[in-house]
Design an enzyme around this catalytic site. Sequence first.
Site, mmCIF file in Angstrom:
data_model
loop_
_atom_site.group_PDB
_atom_site.id
_atom_site.type_symbol
_atom_site.label_atom_id
_atom_site.label_comp_id
_atom_site.label_asym_id
_atom_site.label_seq_id
_atom_site.Cartn_x
_atom_site.Cartn_y
_atom_site.Cartn_z
ATOM 1 N N SER A 183 0.819 -1.139 -0.028
ATOM 2 C CA SER A 183 0.101 -0.041 0.096
ATOM 3 C C SER A 183 0.797 1.135 0.005
ATOM 4 O O SER A 183 1.437 1.443 -0.889
ATOM 5 C CB SER A 183 -0.990 -0.283 1.329
ATOM 6 O OG SER A 183 -1.890 0.893 1.157
ATOM 7 N N HIS B 221 -2.776 -1.244 -4.475
ATOM 8 C CA HIS B 221 -4.247 -1.011 -4.942
ATOM 9 C C HIS B 221 -4.590 0.440 -4.672
ATOM 10 O O HIS B 221 -3.846 0.957 -4.121
ATOM 11 C CB HIS B 221 -4.939 -1.933 -3.865
ATOM 12 C CG HIS B 221 -4.586 -1.374 -2.224
ATOM 13 N ND1 HIS B 221 -5.057 -0.391 -1.725
ATOM 14 C CD2 HIS B 221 -3.728 -1.885 -1.316
ATOM 15 C CE1 HIS B 221 -4.634 -0.360 -0.678
ATOM 16 N NE2 HIS B 221 -3.937 -1.227 -0.354
#
Length: 250
Positions: A131, A154
Amino acid sequence: MPDTSEPNPALPPTKPQKNKGKKKELEEPNIIDTIKNFGQTNIPQVESNIHCLNIIGQVEGHMVLPPQNKTTKYEHIIPQIVAAEQNEKVEGILIILNTVGGDVEAGLALAEMISSLSKPTVTLVLGGGHSIGVPIAVSSNYSYIAETATMTIHPIRLTGLVIGVPQTYEYLDKMQERVVRFVTKHSNISEEKFKELMYKTGNLARDIGTNVIGIDAVNHGIIDEVGGLGQAIKKLNELIAQNKGGGLLQ
């Protein structure tokens, strides 16, 4: 003849010596603290020109996380970075990552500070650099990833109350662009490829995105090389020597 003179009242009374065992008493709490903090009795003390910066667990930003979470508080890391930049004895900085991500703005703040350092920097991803850990991983002059380490790419998310208006989407889109722009600027991956990995379906359970492992992160151009601690320190020493010689860091 025996001395029958009385003690001089002007002199203070003598006290028994208590130095015996004092050193031992001072050492015991230090040993106990060392066992409590590090799990061993003796920590090697080495004078080094390299400062090691650890970013582990979850990057904690404006919200305090539950006590059972392993966190890295960005207000603790920022003073370390400033001190390392000002300390003349520190010639290079090694950033070790094993993070699940966390606060987007806090992660970007750390990444921006690392990228703006005047001293050589090398990042090493161990375990995971997921992340918001991705921008931190690419913020250094050179990056490594362990063969078994992973990175999850993501889209960003919002927690808490979300207002269902177009402005919410625009806010998310602008914040997402900040992350994409930083990663593509500090790595060899293109914006199109990074967004393709970010919005890919079928790779993550109940989510969109991509999980890249070791060599895949290098092949995509996110990380420079697969390697471990030895390679990272060797590369950092090379950058330090280059910096001393007046070479330009990239």
